[in-house]
Design a protein around this motif. Sequence first.
Motif, PDB file in Angstrom:
ATOM      1  N   PHE A  59      10.575   8.769   3.210  1.00  0.00           N
ATOM      2  CA  PHE A  59      10.167   9.393   1.946  1.00  0.00           C
ATOM      3  C   PHE A  59       9.401   8.403   1.070  1.00  0.00           C
ATOM      4  O   PHE A  59       8.321   8.718   0.561  1.00  0.00           O
ATOM      5  N   PHE A  60       9.931   7.224   0.890  1.00  0.00           N
ATOM      6  CA  PHE A  60       9.258   6.256   0.031  1.00  0.00           C
ATOM      7  C   PHE A  60       8.013   5.675   0.688  1.00  0.00           C
ATOM      8  O   PHE A  60       7.064   5.315  -0.009  1.00  0.00           O
ATOM      9  N   LEU A  62       5.962   7.383   2.459  1.00  0.00           N
ATOM     10  CA  LEU A  62       4.921   8.393   2.274  1.00  0.00           C
ATOM     11  C   LEU A  62       4.378   8.431   0.851  1.00  0.00           C
ATOM     12  O   LEU A  62       3.321   9.011   0.615  1.00  0.00           O
ATOM     13  N   LEU A  63       5.078   7.841  -0.093  1.00  0.00           N
ATOM     14  CA  LEU A  63       4.574   7.800  -1.470  1.00  0.00           C
ATOM     15  C   LEU A  63       3.377   6.871  -1.617  1.00  0.00           C
ATOM     16  O   LEU A  63       2.548   7.069  -2.509  1.00  0.00           O
ATOM     17  N   GLY A  64       3.291   5.863  -0.767  1.00  0.00           N
ATOM     18  CA  GLY A  64       2.180   4.916  -0.848  1.00  0.00           C
ATOM     19  C   GLY A  64       0.894   5.562  -0.355  1.00  0.00           C
ATOM     20  O   GLY A  64       0.858   6.204   0.689  1.00  0.00           O
ATOM     21  N   GLY A  65      -0.185   5.373  -1.110  1.00  0.00           N
ATOM     22  CA  GLY A  65      -1.462   5.977  -0.748  1.00  0.00           C
ATOM     23  C   GLY A  65      -2.153   5.266   0.404  1.00  0.00           C
ATOM     24  O   GLY A  65      -2.867   5.878   1.184  1.00  0.00           O
ATOM     25  N   GLY A  69       0.291   0.299  -0.725  1.00  0.00           N
ATOM     26  CA  GLY A  69       1.353   1.113  -1.333  1.00  0.00           C
ATOM     27  C   GLY A  69       2.519   1.328  -0.387  1.00  0.00           C
ATOM     28  O   GLY A  69       3.689   1.265  -0.795  1.00  0.00           O
ATOM     29  N   TYR A  70       2.209   1.590   0.889  1.00  0.00           N
ATOM     30  CA  TYR A  70       3.268   1.773   1.881  1.00  0.00           C
ATOM     31  C   TYR A  70       4.154   0.536   1.966  1.00  0.00           C
ATOM     32  O   TYR A  70       5.385   0.644   1.979  1.00  0.00           O
ATOM     33  N   TRP A  73       6.240   0.097  -1.348  1.00  0.00           N
ATOM     34  CA  TRP A  73       7.271   1.119  -1.457  1.00  0.00           C
ATOM     35  C   TRP A  73       8.389   0.879  -0.434  1.00  0.00           C
ATOM     36  O   TRP A  73       9.570   1.079  -0.722  1.00  0.00           O
TER      37      TRP A  73
END
Length: 128
Positions: A59-60, A62-65, A69-70, A73
């Motif tokens: 889940f976290f 996938l928040l990174g663009g 970000g990946y 996160w």
Amino acid sequence: MTWQPGPPPPPGVGHPAGRTPSGLFPSGRPVRPTYREPHPVTGSGVAAGGAVGAAWLLFFGLLGGGLRGYAWWTIGAGLVAWVVALVLVRFGDRGVGTGVAIVTAGGWSIAVAVVVASWAGSGNWPLW
């Protein structure tokens, strides 16, 4: 000076008649109590912790663009997951805490491998 044996012990003193067991083959009830864990680690607990930890990191992640970000996160979510795992191991279900910790370490390893592969391919450090 020579050693001379003392008088023999009075009857009934010393070793009891017959053989005393050596302890290699237990006989009867143990002399000391056997302590058992109130919450033993089970395979189902480790699997449940692993599944929850994997979902958490997914889940976290996938928040990174992008890669940057990946990675950040995943690092942050892994730190939170490890704190939760430490609390679970100390005060809760140790099997679930172990599963969370194992999957978090695996998730961090994947994130490091992706960052290093990108760095090796492009020559630019992707996290700054």
